[in-house]
Design an enzyme around this catalytic site. Sequence first.
Site, PDB file in Angstrom:
ATOM      1  CB  CYS A  40      -0.908  -0.024   1.237  1.00 52.60           C
ATOM      2  SG  CYS A  40      -1.792   1.519   1.533  1.00 52.60           S
ATOM      3  CE1 TYR A 171      -5.660   3.190  -4.962  1.00 54.26           C
ATOM      4  CE2 TYR A 171      -3.912   4.837  -5.040  1.00 54.26           C
ATOM      5  CZ  TYR A 171      -4.369   3.582  -4.668  1.00 54.26           C
ATOM      6  OH  TYR A 171      -3.539   2.723  -3.992  1.00 54.26           O
TER       7      TYR A 171
END
Length: 330
Positions: A40, A171
Site C-alpha cells: 500500500c 486512483y
Amino acid sequence: MPGKEFTRDTRYIPTRITADGRDGFPVEPGRYRLVAARACPWANRAIIVRRLLGLEDAISLGLPGPTHDARSWTFDLDPGGRDPVLGIERLQEAYFRRDPNYSRGITVPAIVDTTTGAVATNDFAQITLDLSTEWRAHHRDGAPDLLPEQHRDEIDAVNQRVFTEVNNGVYRCGFAGSQQAYDQAYERLWTALDWLEDRLRDRRYLVGDTITEADVRLFTTLVRFDAVYHGHFKCNRSKLAEMPALWAYARDLFQTPGFGDTVDFQQIKRHYYVVHRDINPTAIVPAGPDLSGWLSVHGRADLGGRPFGDGAPPGPVRDHERVNPAGAVG
C-alpha cells in the site's frame, strides 16, 4: 460507482499519539505497533519515515500480506497467520476492539496500542507528521528533519497538490466510472506530472536541498507507476521511465537508504492486480515490466543537495524487516 468520479473516503480515526498524550495516547516507546502493508502506498510512507527517523526500537512493525478480502487485511505472511505481537489474524479485530460497530474501511497504516489491542489511529497523513514531531525525543542520532520549519509552508502546499493530483490522481483514473470521469482525471494527473517534471529539472528534491516529507509522499506513487499505475490504472500517456527528470529523481530516492529498501515490487503487483477484481477480473498478475532500471545511474548528485542535511543515512535494515529478495529489484 458507475458514471461517477472516484472519491476517496477521508474519514479516519482522528485521535493522535502525542508527546503530551492529550488524546489519551501518549508517546511511549514499545507501546505501539505500526501495521503497514508493503503493498500500500499510504502505508509505505509510514514505513519509510519510521526507518529514516530510526524509530524501529520505539515502534514495532507488523506486516500484513499483499492481498485482502472485503473484510480486512490479514497476517498471512506470519507463522500461523497471526501477527506475532497482537495475536490477531485480521487487522479488523484491532479496529473492532476500538469500536465494535466500526463500519468504515479497515485501512493501513494503522497504529495499534498493544496494551489494549485497539487501533489508536489510522490517519495516514497525520501519522507521518507526528512521527517527525511528536516522537522527536526518540529519533536516532543523525535523523533528518523531514519538516524543516523554514520550508514548512512550501512543503504543505506541495503536499496538497501532490495528494489531490498525483497520489489520489492515479486512483481517480483507475476507478473512474465513465469515459468523461476518466478523461478529466487523466488530464489532471498529467498536468501535475508535467509540473513536477519541470520543477525537478534543476533541483534535486521537491523543497529545499534535503529530503523532506514531500519527497516521501511523492516517491510512494512514483515507485508504483510503471509497475502498476501505467497499465492497471490506465495512466498510460508516458511511462515514468520516459520522463527524464522524474525518472532520475525517483531512482535517486530509491537508491537512498530508507526508500528502496522498503519496496517490495512483487507484493505491490500482487495487491493491485489480485484485489481489484472490478478492474482485473482474471486476477492475472503481469510478468513485466523489467524493473532493473531502478538501480541504474541517475546523476542527480550533480544538482547538489544533501540528502540527510547535517545528519546521516539510517543503518542497515533489521534482519526481520528486510524485503524478500524475490520482491526486490534483481
